[in-house]
Design an enzyme around this catalytic site. Structure first.
Site, PDB file in Angstrom:
ATOM      1  N   SER A 120       0.826  -1.199   0.000  1.00 16.31           N
ATOM      2  CA  SER A 120       0.000   0.000   0.000  1.00 16.31           C
ATOM      3  C   SER A 120       0.865   1.255   0.000  1.00 16.31           C
ATOM      4  O   SER A 120       0.355   2.356  -0.112  1.00 16.31           O
ATOM      5  CB  SER A 120      -0.925   0.010   1.225  1.00 16.31           C
ATOM      6  OG  SER A 120      -0.161  -0.111   2.403  1.00 16.31           O
ATOM      7  N   HIS A 141      -4.164  -4.456  -4.550  1.00  9.61           N
ATOM      8  CA  HIS A 141      -4.253  -3.832  -3.231  1.00  9.61           C
ATOM      9  C   HIS A 141      -5.625  -4.072  -2.618  1.00  9.61           C
ATOM     10  O   HIS A 141      -6.620  -3.535  -3.070  1.00  9.61           O
ATOM     11  CB  HIS A 141      -3.960  -2.328  -3.337  1.00  9.61           C
ATOM     12  CG  HIS A 141      -3.946  -1.646  -2.008  1.00  9.61           C
ATOM     13  ND1 HIS A 141      -4.495  -0.405  -1.810  1.00  9.61           N
ATOM     14  CD2 HIS A 141      -3.466  -2.050  -0.803  1.00  9.61           C
ATOM     15  CE1 HIS A 141      -4.347  -0.079  -0.534  1.00  9.61           C
ATOM     16  NE2 HIS A 141      -3.728  -1.065   0.090  1.00  9.61           N
ATOM     17  N   GLU A 153      -7.908  -2.686  -5.688  1.00  6.41           N
ATOM     18  CA  GLU A 153      -7.182  -1.852  -6.642  1.00  6.41           C
ATOM     19  C   GLU A 153      -6.230  -2.755  -7.426  1.00  6.41           C
ATOM     20  O   GLU A 153      -5.447  -3.496  -6.834  1.00  6.41           O
ATOM     21  CB  GLU A 153      -6.381  -0.762  -5.926  1.00  6.41           C
ATOM     22  CG  GLU A 153      -7.249   0.312  -5.316  1.00  6.41           C
ATOM     23  CD  GLU A 153      -6.460   1.390  -4.584  1.00  6.41           C
ATOM     24  OE1 GLU A 153      -6.836   2.557  -4.702  1.00  6.41           O
ATOM     25  OE2 GLU A 153      -5.473   1.064  -3.890  1.00  6.41           O
ATOM     26  N   ASN A 191      -6.017   5.255  -0.786  1.00  4.23           N
ATOM     27  CA  ASN A 191      -5.245   5.753   0.355  1.00  4.23           C
ATOM     28  C   ASN A 191      -4.771   7.198   0.154  1.00  4.23           C
ATOM     29  O   ASN A 191      -4.504   7.886   1.116  1.00  4.23           O
ATOM     30  CB  ASN A 191      -4.021   4.861   0.633  1.00  4.23           C
ATOM     31  CG  ASN A 191      -4.433   3.551   1.275  1.00  4.23           C
ATOM     32  OD1 ASN A 191      -5.591   3.286   1.486  1.00  4.23           O
ATOM     33  ND2 ASN A 191      -3.448   2.727   1.572  1.00  4.23           N
TER      34      ASN A 191
END
Length: 192
Positions: A120, A141, A153, A191
């Site tokens: 990440s 992800h 993701e 994120n």
């Protein structure tokens, strides 16, 4: 496109075991690998606890729980994933540990195996460059808890092959994920 009959997940912690659980719940065979048998057993125990909670809440039947568990192999032997179609790395966020793992997997896995990182915070390309298969390397992800959160993701780097991207998207669909393709940048989309 690569067939997806055997999946490997490296790491039996909360993320790894959750990814394994979701893959197995959706009918795919999966091998969960970690460095110590204690870690593997803890991961399997976490999966059983979550599945049992699903049975208790009438979300799953006891039969569905048994079937899910029957599709999971827990091991410390990396050779059991040498013939996997796709391997998801879910170890802690340490660049040196992840890099060494991908070099090891690259050396033992068959040529067709796609390697994926669940990082990440690092560039996907940094790990792809550690292998001789950057075209068969992608970021996947997951979000906590991976057995419940539907978002995934998919992060190709500049050298990821189109077939690898298509296989990653198929894999997402096969285990009930809503996939979005995002750029290889720190934090990716969500994120950030």
């Amino acid at each position: 496109m690569t067939q997806l009959t055997k999946i490997g997940v490296i790491g039996a912690g909360n993320m790894g075991s959750g990814i394994v659980q979701k893959i197995a719940q959706e009918g795919l065979s999966v091998v969960m690998v970690d460095t110590q048998d204690d870690f593997v057993q803890r991961g399997l125990s976490n999966i059983k606890t979550l599945l049992q909670a699903g049975v208790d809440r009438k979300i799953l039947s006891a039969r569905q729980m048994e079937d899910t568990l029957s599709r999971i192999t827990g091991t410390v032997d990396y050779n059991l994933v040498a013939d996997a179609d796709l391997i998801v790395e879910a170890v802690f966020e340490d660049k040196a540990v992840k890099s060494a793992l991908f070099q090891k997997l690259d050396a033992i896995c068959q040529e067709h195996t796609i390697l994926a990182t669940n990082t990440s915070s690092f560039y996907v390309r940094e790990f792809a460059e550690k292998t001789k298969r950057p075209d068969r390397f992608v970021g996947l992800h997951y979000f906590y808890h991976p057995a419940k959160n539907r978002l995934l993701e998919v992060i190709p780097h500049d050298g990821t092959g189109q077939e690898t991207i298509e296989t990653a998207l198929l894999f997402a669909k096969l285990h009930g994920k809503t996939a979005i393709i995002v750029k290889d940048a720190p934090g990716f989309a969500v994120n950030r």
